[in-house]
Design a protein around this motif. Structure first.
Motif, mmCIF file in Angstrom:
data_model
loop_
_atom_site.group_PDB
_atom_site.id
_atom_site.type_symbol
_atom_site.label_atom_id
_atom_site.label_comp_id
_atom_site.label_asym_id
_atom_site.label_seq_id
_atom_site.Cartn_x
_atom_site.Cartn_y
_atom_site.Cartn_z
ATOM 1 N N PRO A 249 0.833 -1.203 0.000
ATOM 2 C CA PRO A 249 0.000 0.000 0.000
ATOM 3 C C PRO A 249 0.869 1.253 0.000
ATOM 4 O O PRO A 249 1.927 1.296 0.632
ATOM 5 C CB PRO A 249 -0.802 -0.126 1.293
ATOM 6 N N LEU A 250 0.414 2.276 -0.713
ATOM 7 C CA LEU A 250 1.183 3.514 -0.860
ATOM 8 C C LEU A 250 0.398 4.705 -0.333
ATOM 9 O O LEU A 250 -0.830 4.752 -0.416
ATOM 10 C CB LEU A 250 1.536 3.758 -2.333
ATOM 11 N N HIS A 251 1.147 5.671 0.212
ATOM 12 C CA HIS A 251 0.592 6.959 0.618
ATOM 13 C C HIS A 251 1.473 8.064 0.060
ATOM 14 O O HIS A 251 2.695 7.899 -0.059
ATOM 15 C CB HIS A 251 0.535 7.094 2.145
ATOM 16 N N ARG A 252 0.836 9.180 -0.278
ATOM 17 C CA ARG A 252 1.594 10.342 -0.713
ATOM 18 C C ARG A 252 1.638 11.361 0.418
ATOM 19 O O ARG A 252 0.610 11.723 0.985
ATOM 20 C CB ARG A 252 0.966 10.974 -1.955
ATOM 21 N N VAL A 253 2.862 11.794 0.751
ATOM 22 C CA VAL A 253 3.046 12.783 1.819
ATOM 23 C C VAL A 253 3.783 13.980 1.244
ATOM 24 O O VAL A 253 4.494 13.876 0.238
ATOM 25 C CB VAL A 253 3.844 12.182 2.994
ATOM 26 N N PRO A 254 3.657 15.136 1.861
ATOM 27 C CA PRO A 254 4.286 16.343 1.315
ATOM 28 C C PRO A 254 5.797 16.391 1.474
ATOM 29 O O PRO A 254 6.463 17.200 0.849
ATOM 30 C CB PRO A 254 3.609 17.478 2.091
ATOM 31 N N ALA A 255 6.359 15.514 2.321
ATOM 32 C CA ALA A 255 7.804 15.564 2.559
ATOM 33 C C ALA A 255 8.573 15.071 1.335
ATOM 34 O O ALA A 255 8.152 14.129 0.677
ATOM 35 C CB ALA A 255 8.160 14.709 3.776
ATOM 36 N N PRO A 256 9.728 15.672 1.031
ATOM 37 C CA PRO A 256 10.552 15.186 -0.081
ATOM 38 C C PRO A 256 11.163 13.834 0.257
ATOM 39 O O PRO A 256 11.371 13.509 1.419
ATOM 40 C CB PRO A 256 11.630 16.263 -0.215
ATOM 41 N N ALA A 257 11.436 13.046 -0.742
ATOM 42 C CA ALA A 257 11.915 11.677 -0.517
ATOM 43 C C ALA A 257 13.361 11.627 -0.063
ATOM 44 O O ALA A 257 13.665 11.230 1.051
ATOM 45 C CB ALA A 257 11.730 10.856 -1.787
#
Length: 305
Positions: free
Chosen positions: A146-154
């Motif tokens: 499962p994936l989530h998108r977060v505002p932090a850079p990778a």
């Protein structure tokens, strides 16, 4: 010089394979797919007790005190079993995040581009992040990632490791997972080719199928050799090459395995599609093909006369 695994390394492989076969066999894999629960906390703790996450942690810090080559062997077996969860991140977090080494804490990482984080909903911490960030679910190709998108850079959130960068170690361990999957799809293809019959004989008797399986084996073994070499040398270019070869082996072997299975391979009942979907996701983790190619090109240009 003898490049064969030592007796201790062979025993380590056998022990991990037995553990996963007994604890995460095909029935458990399919149950994970059906339930959508990708991280089994009980299994995670058992892995911790077996030293899976603390394998490279010094004995003085409660770890096993082994090296990256041994970790690669262990992760290869995890890839073969399609064991889900943020294995690489939790392994790298041992000694850094409390509970990671023992398996009581599940740690994920910013190992995908675009602010994507895998297993965020099942994790207790994100490697390098001060707190668990909020994220929005994103549809994943792999039902067990499962994936989530977060505002932090990778990449910016990955701190430096005392012995090697997290990114480099993560790339090697992810490549090992890919190699395990590539080798497993060879086994699945060969087994099916020996069982499925056409025109009164197993399809494995046909030259086209033989060549397909042989190509799969060569691809997987070349990738495995590259990953083992990268684990021993720790060279940046070799790590990049190993990740490239392992990603190619995992994806291409899964596709060829599908071809050997024919229409059966595309059904939900077969496991082949799970290897292909996991390989697609792993190919984007820790070091993508484009990043590896850029690193290799820089190394080649830097060594050119």
């Amino acid at each position: 010089m003898d490049f064969q695994p030592t007796e201790e390394q062979r025993d380590l492989r056998a022990g991990v394979r037995d553990l996963l076969a007994g604890r995460y066999g095909r029935e458990a894999l399919r149950a994970s797919v059906d339930s959508g629960v990708c991280v089994d906390r009980g299994l995670w703790r058992e892995l911790g007790e077996a030293g899976f996450f603390a394998l490279r942690l010094p004995e003085s810090e409660g770890g096993v005190g082994l090296g990256l080559p041994e970790a690669v062997i262990v992760f290869e077996e995890a890839g073969r079993a399609l064991l889900p969860g943020p294995l690489v991140a939790t392994h790298l977090a041992a000694g850094v995040v409390p509970g990671a080494a023992s398996g009581t804490t599940v740690v994920t990482a910013f190992d995908l581009g675009g602010g994507l984080v895998s297993h965020l909903g099942e994790a207790d911490a994100v490697l390098g992040a001060p707190a668990l960030p909020d994220g929005s679910p994103v549809r994943s190709a792999d039902p067990l990632t499962p994936l989530h998108r977060v505002p932090a850079p990778a990449a910016a959130s990955l701190p430096a490791s005392p012995d090697a960068s997290y990114a480099a170690a993560g790339a090697v361990l992810t490549a090992a997972l890919q190699v395990g999957s590539a080798l497993r799809t060879v086994e699945l293809a060969v087994r099916y080719a020996g069982e499925r019959e056409q025109f009164g004989q197993p399809i494995g008797a046909f030259q086209a199928v033989k060549h397909l399986c042989a190509g799969m084996l060569v691809r997987a073994e070349v990738a495995r050799t590259a990953v083992y070499a990268a684990a021993v040398t720790g060279d940046g270019a070799e790590i990049a090459a190993a990740k490239l070869l392992a990603d190619e082996a995992a994806v291409a072997n899964a596709r060829d395995c599908l071809q050997v299975h024919g229409g059966m391979g595309f059904t939900w009942e077969a496991d082949v599609h799970l290897h292909l979907k996991r390989a697609w996701v792993r190919a984007e983790q820790w070091r993508t093909a484009a990043e590896a190619e850029e690193l290799l090109a820089a190394e080649l240009l830097g060594s050119a006369p």
